[in-house]
Write a protein that holds these residues in place. Structure first.
Motif, PDB file in Angstrom:
ATOM      1  N   ALA A  74     -13.673   7.297 115.390  1.00 52.83           N
ATOM      2  CA  ALA A  74     -13.449   6.435 114.228  1.00 52.83           C
ATOM      3  C   ALA A  74     -14.762   5.818 113.744  1.00 52.83           C
ATOM      4  CB  ALA A  74     -12.434   5.338 114.566  1.00 52.83           C
ATOM      5  N   GLY A 116     -11.134   8.275 120.766  1.00 54.64           N
ATOM      6  CA  GLY A 116     -10.630   7.928 119.435  1.00 54.64           C
ATOM      7  C   GLY A 116     -11.435   6.828 118.779  1.00 54.64           C
ATOM      8  N   LEU A 133      -2.476   6.553 119.098  1.00 56.29           N
ATOM      9  CA  LEU A 133      -3.418   6.891 118.027  1.00 56.29           C
ATOM     10  C   LEU A 133      -2.717   7.451 116.796  1.00 56.29           C
ATOM     11  CD1 LEU A 133      -6.104   8.599 120.270  1.00 56.29           C
ATOM     12  CD2 LEU A 133      -6.406   6.449 119.015  1.00 56.29           C
ATOM     13  N   ASP A 178      -8.278  15.052 114.516  1.00 54.76           N
ATOM     14  CA  ASP A 178      -8.089  16.205 113.636  1.00 54.76           C
ATOM     15  C   ASP A 178      -9.403  16.928 113.368  1.00 54.76           C
ATOM     16  OD1 ASP A 178      -5.365  15.770 113.407  1.00 54.76           O
ATOM     17  OD2 ASP A 178      -5.560  14.620 111.546  1.00 54.76           O
ATOM     18  N   THR A 183      -1.567  10.563 116.533  1.00 57.26           N
ATOM     19  CA  THR A 183      -2.070  11.921 116.325  1.00 57.26           C
ATOM     20  C   THR A 183      -1.223  12.923 117.083  1.00 57.26           C
ATOM     21  OG1 THR A 183      -3.539  11.876 118.242  1.00 57.26           O
ATOM     22  CG2 THR A 183      -4.458  11.087 116.159  1.00 57.26           C
ATOM     23  N   SER A 193      -2.019   9.870 122.398  1.00 55.13           N
ATOM     24  CA  SER A 193      -1.706  10.429 121.079  1.00 55.13           C
ATOM     25  C   SER A 193      -0.686   9.566 120.354  1.00 55.13           C
ATOM     26  CB  SER A 193      -1.190  11.858 121.218  1.00 55.13           C
ATOM     27  OG  SER A 193      -2.211  12.695 121.723  1.00 55.13           O
ATOM     28  N   SER A 208     -11.598  11.703 113.299  1.00 51.17           N
ATOM     29  CA  SER A 208     -10.395  11.524 114.109  1.00 51.17           C
ATOM     30  C   SER A 208     -10.237  12.766 114.981  1.00 51.17           C
ATOM     31  CB  SER A 208      -9.161  11.351 113.219  1.00 51.17           C
ATOM     32  OG  SER A 208      -8.820  12.593 112.619  1.00 51.17           O
TER      33      SER A 208
END
Length: 135
Positions: free
Chosen positions: A65, A61, A103, A72, A105, A100, A70
């Motif tokens: 960044a 992550g 983060l 995604d 996410t 997750s 990300s």
């Protein structure tokens, strides 16, 4: 978003991952395999697979960044686990879920999970690498 994940008809539907990742962006980001090191290079969670998975995902992550990406944007995630056996799946998924949550996410399970005999440092139990696509 440049990534669409699907499970086509005719292939098994497995809850934790998708069979196909369709990438339409123009910028590729390749994240080197991340292990359970903190910023100073100290192994986190020695002997604890879930904690090492969590830290490895957090490190991915951080790397994403830096590239303006990300989870995604991840088209392919590969996880290498030392001495893999299917009974380790709950620990792997626990680590993914914890990372997750931190983060913010949706949990991203590996597209490919590979059992290995060892990694670069004997204390490392898992390594996670990612390929992302950005518009």
């Amino acid at each position: 978003m440049a990534i669409t994940l699907v499970n086509p008809d005719g292939l098994p539907k497995i809850d934790v991952y998708r069979q196909v990742s369709i990438a339409t962006g123009s910028k590729l980001v390749f994240i080197a395999g991340q292990v359970a090191w903190d910023a100073e290079g100290v192994t986190v969670g020695e002997g604890d697979l879930a904690t090492q998975v969590e830290r490895s995902y957090l490190n991915v992550g951080t790397a994403l960044a830096e590239a303006g990406a990300s989870f995604d944007d991840v088209a392919k995630l590969t996880v290498y686990v030392v001495d893999w056996t299917p009974d380790k799946m709950p620990l792997l998924l626990e680590g993914v879920a914890r990372a997750s949550a931190k983060l913010g996410t949706t949990p991203i399970a590996p597209a490919t999970l590979i059992g290995v005999a060892t990694l670069d440092v004997p204390e490392h139990l898992v390594e996670v690498e990612a390929t992302a696509v950005l518009d």
